[in-house]
Write an enzyme that holds these catalytic residues in place. Structure first.
Site, PDB file in Angstrom:
ATOM      1  N   GLU A 127       0.902  -1.189  -0.074  1.00  0.00           N
ATOM      2  CA  GLU A 127       0.036   0.067  -0.141  1.00  0.00           C
ATOM      3  C   GLU A 127       0.858   1.197   0.056  1.00  0.00           C
ATOM      4  O   GLU A 127       0.636   2.178  -0.576  1.00  0.00           O
ATOM      5  CB  GLU A 127      -0.840   0.096   1.255  1.00  0.00           C
TER       6      GLU A 127
ATOM      7  N   GLU B  82       1.913   1.544  -3.550  1.00  0.00           N
ATOM      8  CA  GLU B  82       0.805   2.365  -4.184  1.00  0.00           C
ATOM      9  C   GLU B  82       0.758   3.815  -3.934  1.00  0.00           C
ATOM     10  O   GLU B  82       0.433   4.530  -4.833  1.00  0.00           O
ATOM     11  CB  GLU B  82      -0.489   1.448  -3.626  1.00  0.00           C
TER      12      GLU B  82
ATOM     13  N   CYS C  49      -8.265  -2.049   4.529  1.00  0.00           N
ATOM     14  CA  CYS C  49      -8.072  -3.248   5.359  1.00  0.00           C
ATOM     15  C   CYS C  49      -9.413  -3.758   6.154  1.00  0.00           C
ATOM     16  O   CYS C  49      -9.283  -4.952   6.429  1.00  0.00           O
ATOM     17  CB  CYS C  49      -7.112  -3.022   6.561  1.00  0.00           C
TER      18      CYS C  49
ATOM     19  N   SER D 249      -7.457   1.741  -1.894  1.00  0.00           N
ATOM     20  CA  SER D 249      -6.237   1.001  -2.326  1.00  0.00           C
ATOM     21  C   SER D 249      -6.961  -0.295  -2.930  1.00  0.00           C
ATOM     22  O   SER D 249      -7.854  -0.929  -2.417  1.00  0.00           O
ATOM     23  CB  SER D 249      -5.576   0.778  -1.077  1.00  0.00           C
TER      24      SER D 249
ATOM     25  N   LYS E  74     -14.778 -10.250   8.351  1.00  0.00           N
ATOM     26  CA  LYS E  74     -13.846 -10.891   7.689  1.00  0.00           C
ATOM     27  C   LYS E  74     -14.487 -12.238   7.383  1.00  0.00           C
ATOM     28  O   LYS E  74     -13.837 -12.819   6.401  1.00  0.00           O
ATOM     29  CB  LYS E  74     -12.815 -11.349   8.914  1.00  0.00           C
TER      30      LYS E  74
ATOM     31  N   GLU F 276     -15.731 -11.335   4.002  1.00  0.00           N
ATOM     32  CA  GLU F 276     -14.555 -10.985   3.053  1.00  0.00           C
ATOM     33  C   GLU F 276     -13.700 -12.153   2.560  1.00  0.00           C
ATOM     34  O   GLU F 276     -13.740 -12.511   1.385  1.00  0.00           O
ATOM     35  CB  GLU F 276     -13.470 -10.120   3.937  1.00  0.00           C
TER      36      GLU F 276
ATOM     37  N   GLU G  90     -13.733 -12.561  -5.190  1.00  0.00           N
ATOM     38  CA  GLU G  90     -12.273 -11.875  -5.689  1.00  0.00           C
ATOM     39  C   GLU G  90     -11.262 -12.476  -5.025  1.00  0.00           C
ATOM     40  O   GLU G  90      -9.912 -12.305  -5.356  1.00  0.00           O
ATOM     41  CB  GLU G  90     -12.330 -10.439  -5.480  1.00  0.00           C
TER      42      GLU G  90
ATOM     43  N   CYS H 206      -9.762  -1.977  15.070  1.00  0.00           N
ATOM     44  CA  CYS H 206     -10.076  -3.517  15.153  1.00  0.00           C
ATOM     45  C   CYS H 206     -10.192  -3.977  16.490  1.00  0.00           C
ATOM     46  O   CYS H 206     -10.883  -4.819  16.864  1.00  0.00           O
ATOM     47  CB  CYS H 206      -8.905  -4.365  14.441  1.00  0.00           C
TER      48      CYS H 206
END
Lengths: 588, 544
Positions: free
Chosen positions: A294, A297, A314, A334, A373, A376, A381, A518
């Site tokens: 990142e 990037e 994230c 990102s 999560k 996710e 993807e 988190c």
């Protein structure tokens, strides 16, 4: 002059104070207090159910009633403002009987099978029945029944256990500004539902799980992966790999009676190893990896005129929120996968090669502070190796449940280390668990990469702490880099609306879906509140300080991964394994 | 065009159900066929009240009323009365309304009747702003525009008018609080979400004289400094909505709403919002939530609407009947108003008589009339010569009156002394053939259906009360059930969030005291003296 000013101040203070008589005792409180706040400040405990700090008072459960002289009805303490001279009785016969009656009414419409409920011993309704000494429910009758909604990959809704306090609704709307759920129907038939009566899995719910923390009973909980992980552990054909997120080590001690904010990294690894995982890696490793990707990037976008501000990726709750409500910012986000997914991808390719096991025979499990999560890891993807990067995601609570079932008391464990090579990390990765942490870790690396100089001071205090939106300007060798940090999606919305309106310009923005980051995630131990969040955050920064290496790009294991396998940061292989894309979703 | 006769036909939701549209159509056809189209004009009007059967035809200048009229009778009325000038004696009102037998309306009003709110209803065409203006309509608005706000409010304050929706709060004070509340933007709201069982006065006021409400809202708008008014009408009242829509439109076209009304520096407009069938939205803060597009749930009070109401702005919210009083008060003055009714509760009250009484319908009488007068003089007595058992005033959330209260003056303050309430003015008369458990359960079922579900005591309490009453009716009452009912009722009364939940157990609690024996008989002996309750446990059907 100073004396006059002091007197004016004192006078102001006097005017803003109200004198009350609580159970006959005279006390002074700020005139803007509610009766509940006044009682709290006087050390008088008033039981509550629908009330939750940080949310708009609701006044629905009628448990916190008190008697106010001159008033024919009882008043709900949470929504009654104090008045000068108010005389309040907090435990008169009338008050006690009313509280008990309302609690019995709630219990009369609640399954009384606490043993079968995952909130057994962590349930406010259960606590209250004990606290108020309910021995018998006088008002038995019909109970409401609903199908358990397991349509969501993250949050399970068992409405039979719902007491309609509305805390989940207020959390979803006021804190997260998602507005996924609200009351439906009327009266005894009221229930909480996503819009248009859709199952939660088809709604705009972003899976953050903050509603679970808000729920006083077992109506809301995570969709469990515990059995699937046990099955994998018991399957001799499978190599079962585990990763633990940065925020777990500062919270997993809590269910085992350790003080809030205890760092239990070593004990955690030892305990989990005894569950039978073949390898225990650290999501902190891939947090460092995320910073490299990142950060690269960001530097590219900054120096070559890419889309700015760059926004972090994230937090899967934030990603779904963006896809629903801010799709026009998609180019800003990102392309990096989250650390959980990066580690999964690396394990099923690089590490699989290294140990000579095929990806199909590896089960990648994770322990996350997060319910999103779970969603996710199931996204289409996220299959870089051809298989799901991560197969199963356990919340901190589920991990504690597995340990309990196995009879392991984490508090009594020895200290052990993560496995090599994907267990090595830096202090920069540790702070990923707190709001502002990704930004801080990124700045440590970006500064040194851009300037080629050593960062004079590692701690970026401006981006730390519980303020909803934080800003900082970092001088990167003459270039002022403007950054912003938001946690809790309501705060994110505020920030993004100013960005979208062009009122402010930033180079880099960090967004975490959950309040506090988190450490306050929807999968963390119950209770999770402001006080506990702050203690966990403090622990996170202590983990950072304890590391000799506190910059991601100085992690030797990361350097070796690029040398041996990935090649260049943001290179072709990295792009294939570690980056992703997003899609636009409906607003309803 | 000059007409020698006018025929007014009652067009209300009631009468339309009973065929008024067909009667009107037939009437116009017969008149045309008789060649009288240039001589006789057919007009629509609102309800007359006082138990006249629907639909009625009022013929001017003869002052003769036919009621109820069916399609098949129209030809005779046209050919005999309108063509040949011979009134059809046989059809002049009904035998059940002897006081109206002579058919003359104005010269002989009912002895007890006093029309303030219903001053125009049944007399003018509610669809015609000219008709309303001809009855001094919009004069009060003109009058207040030449006063200061405070002066206008003082008249209402001095009149002693209190809210007619049920709570009886002084209207003038409400206006004054709103006027004095800080803020530029303020609102006026008319609560026309009439939902109490047996109450239909607001509907008939809106259908019979919609301009009086539009005018009153403009007056209040001027008095509190609001530029916009909302009238919240339940969607079940399509005729009311149609009438008010038309009134707003013609008032706007005439310049009585809009910018710079009557040349004064005052602009005001009125918008309609429709309710979606929830009783709770008649509670003022729930109504405001509903106008804002949210779920109808009560707000935390304080702040009250005059401090923070619609969209958080100071708001004066008033019931339809309350508003209808305001133009005559402004025109005739506070002293005139105080001369009507009782010294402590001036003015009139519109009652809707329903249930086991001979004459049903709308009646406007001065405050302070006794229940005995209402039931026996106005209502023509209990049907079939039975005895009164209970009268529920103002719907289930109002007050319960038992036979010992027949001579209590009906006013907000006096009924409160008897632990009862005037409520919205519905009078549901129950005679002694009814079982009290059954009657009370009916009221409680209403609340079970209408509870919004926000607070525990009302959401679950209503359910448990109905369940207990239900098992008592099936002969399954248990010892201690009456105590449970009392505990549940008392708990709802003292801990519910809003007035709905607090009032819900009123009929139950009052009847538990007054009819204790009857309740006990159900529980201990499984006996229902009225033979209403089945007293049979529900059994599974056995296949044949």
């Amino acid at each position: 002059m100073a004396k006059v000013a002091a007197e004016v101040n004192r006078k102001d203070e006097q005017e803003n104070v109200a004198t009350l008589y609580l159970d006959g005792r005279e006390i002074q409180v700020p005139a803007s207090s509610s009766v509940l706040e006044a009682c709290k400040s006087a050390g008088i405990h008033i039981p509550t159910l629908c009330h939750m700090d940080g949310l708009t008072p609701y006044g629905g459960c009628r448990i916190c009633v008190v008697e106010i002289e001159g008033q024919p009805t009882l008043a709900a303490a949470c929504v009654t403002p104090v008045r000068e001279g108010m005389k309040i009785q907090t435990s008169s016969k009338k008050v006690r009987e009313a509280r008990k009656a309302n609690l019995e009414l709630l219990l009369s419409n609640h399954p009384l099978d606490c043993q079968l409920c995952d909130r057994n011993q962590f349930c406010e309704l259960q606590d209250l029945a004990y606290e108020l000494g309910v021995r018998k429910i006088r008002f038995e009758g019909e109970q409401q029944h609903h199908e358990v909604d397991i349509s969501s990959p993250s949050v399970k809704r068992d409405l039979d256990r719902c007491i309609l306090c509305g805390r989940c609704i207020r959390t979803c709307s006021e804190i997260q500004s998602v507005f996924a759920i609200d009351f439906a129907n009327r009266g005894f038939e009221s229930y909480i539902s996503p819009s248009l009566g859709l199952p939660l899995g088809e709604s705009v719910c972003i899976n953050c799980g903050q509603c679970i923390h808000a729920c006083p009973t077992g109506a809301l909980s995570e969709v469990e992966h515990v059995e699937k992980v046990w099955d994998a552990l018991n399957d001799p054909e499978k190599t079962v790999v585990l990763q633990t997120a940065p925020a777990i080590r500062v919270s997993i001690g809590e269910p085992f009676g350790m003080p809030q904010g205890t760092i239990s990294t070593g004990k955690m690894v030892a305990a989990l190893r005894r569950l039978g995982f073949d390898y225990i890696f650290d999501t902190n490793f891939s947090a460092d990896l995320t910073i490299i990707e990142e950060g690269t990037e960001f530097i590219t976008r900054l120096t070559q005129g890419g889309v700015l501000p760059l926004i972090t990726s994230c937090s899967p709750g934030w990603i779904k929120f963006m896809e629903h409500f801010y799709p026009e910012l998609m180019e800003n986000v990102s392309t990096c996968k989250s650390p959980q997914q990066m580690l999964g991808a690396v394990v099923k390719t690089y590490f699989a090669q290294k140990i000579g096991v095929e990806a199909k025979d590896i089960v990648m499990a994770s322990i996350m502070p997060c319910t999103a999560k779970k969603y996710e890891c199931q996204r289409d993807e996220m299959r870089a190796s051809g298989y799901q990067d991560v197969d199963y995601t356990l919340t901190t609570r589920e991990a504690a449940r597995m340990l309990r079932e196995k009879g392991i008391n984490l508090a009594e464990m020895p200290e052990e280390d993560f496995d090599e090579p994907l267990g090595l990390s830096t202090g920069a990765a540790a702070v990923f668990g707190a709001t502002g942490g990704v930004m801080e870790a990124a700045l440590r690396t970006v500064y040194e990469k851009v300037t080629g100089e050593t960062l004079p001071k590692l701690d970026f205090m401006d981006v730390r702490g519980m303020d909803g939106v934080k800003e900082a300007i970092v001088d990167v060798k003459g270039t002022p880099v403007r950054v912003a940090v938001a946690h809790g999606l309501g705060n994110a919305r505020t920030l993004l609306d100013t960005v979208r309106a062009g009122e402010v310009t930033y180079h880099f923005i960090e967004i975490m879906a959950c309040p506090g980051g988190c450490i306050g995630g929807g999968g963390q131990p119950i209770p999770t509140n402001l006080d506990i969040r702050m203690k966990r955050i403090e622990a996170i920064y202590n983990v950072d300080k304890s590391f000799p290496v506190r910059k991601s790009h100085e992690n030797p294991a990361i350097q070796k991964l690029y040398e041996d396998f990935l090649g260049e940061p943001n290179g072709e292989k990295a792009h294939h394994l570690l980056h992703t894309h997003y899609s636009c979703r409906e607003k309803m | 065009m000059f007409y020698r006769a006018h025929v007014l036909i009652e067009m209300t939701s009631n009468s339309i159900h009973l065929g008024a549209s067909q009667v009107k159509e037939r009437l116009e056809r017969e008149i045309a066929q008789a060649g009288l189209s240039n001589e006789v004009k057919v007009l629509e009007t609102g309800p007359l009240g006082r138990g006249v059967p629907s639909p009625f035809l009022m013929i001017y200048p003869d002052n003769i009323m036919y009621a109820p009229v069916t399609v098949s009778e129209v030809r005779e009325i046209v050919s005999e009365h309108l063509l040949k000038g011979r009134p059809v004696e046989r059809l002049i009102v009904s035998e059940t309304a002897p006081a109206l037998k002579e058919g003359y309306f104005r010269p002989s009003p009912l002895a007890k009747e006093k029309r303030v709110v219903l001053r125009n209803s049944g007399l003018i065409d509610p669809g015609s702003i000219e008709d309303y203006i001809a009855q001094d309509g919009y004069q009060a608005l003109g009058k207040v525009l030449s006063m200061s706000r405070q002066e206008a409010i003082n008249i209402v304050k001095d009149s002693g008018l209190v809210g007619r929706g049920g709570a009886g709060f002084p209207t003038g004070l409400k206006l004054e609080f709103t006027m004095k509340a800080p803020g530029e933007e303020k609102y006026v709201v008319c609560n026309a979400d009439e939902g109490e069982q047996g109450t239909f006065k607001d509907r008939l006021i809106l259908e019979g004289d919609p301009h009086s409400i539009v005018e009153a809202m403009a007056i209040c708008g001027y008095a509190v400094g609001a530029g916009e008014g909302y009238i919240y009408i339940r969607a079940e009242y399509p005729e009311s909505i149609r009438a008010v829509e038309k009134a707003i439109e013609s008032a706007t076209d005439t310049g009585l709403l809009g910018d710079g009304i009557l040349g004064a520096d005052f602009s005001f407009q009125v918008k309609i919002r429709q309710g979606a069938g929830a009783y709770i939205c008649g509670e003022e803060t729930s109504l405001l939530e509903s106008i804002e597009g949210k779920r109808g749930e009560p707000r935390i009070k304080p702040p009250y609407p005059p401090q923070a109401g619609l969209w958080g702005k100071p708001t004066a919210i008033n019931n339809v009947e309350t508003l209808a009083n305001i133009p005559p008060i402004i025109l005739n003055g506070a002293d005139w108003y105080k001369s009507i009714g009782t010294p402590t509760c001036p003015g009139t009250k519109v009652f809707t008589l329903t249930g086991n009484v001979n004459m049903l319908g709308l009646i406007e009488v001065p405050m302070g009339i006794t229940l005995r007068e209402l039931l026996y003089d106005v209502g023509g007595g209990i049907r079939g010569g039975r005895q009164m058992k209970v009268v529920q005033t103002g719907g289930p959330s109002g007050g319960t009156m038992t036979p010992d209260m027949l001579d209590v003056p009906m006013a907000f303050d006096t009924l409160a002394q008897f632990n009862s309430a005037l409520g919205s003015g519905a009078l549901t008369v129950v005679d002694d053939t009814h079982c009290i458990v059954d009657v009370v359960k009916n009221f409680c079922e209403f609340f079970l259906h209408e509870s919004c579900g926000k607070c525990t005591p009302c959401r679950i309490g209503n359910k448990r009360i109905v369940e207990i009453l239900d098992r008592m009716q099936r002969g399954r009452g248990r010892p201690g059930d009456l105590d449970l009912l009392r505990i549940l009722g008392e708990n709802m009364k003292t801990t519910s969030f809003c007035g709905l939940g607090q009032a819900a157990p009123n009929p139950l609690m009052k009847c538990l005291d007054y009819f204790q024996e009857e309740f006990e008989k159900h529980v201990t002996e499984h006996l229902c003296d009225c033979q209403v309750c089945e007293m049979k446990p529900k059994r599974k059907e056995v296949g044949v």
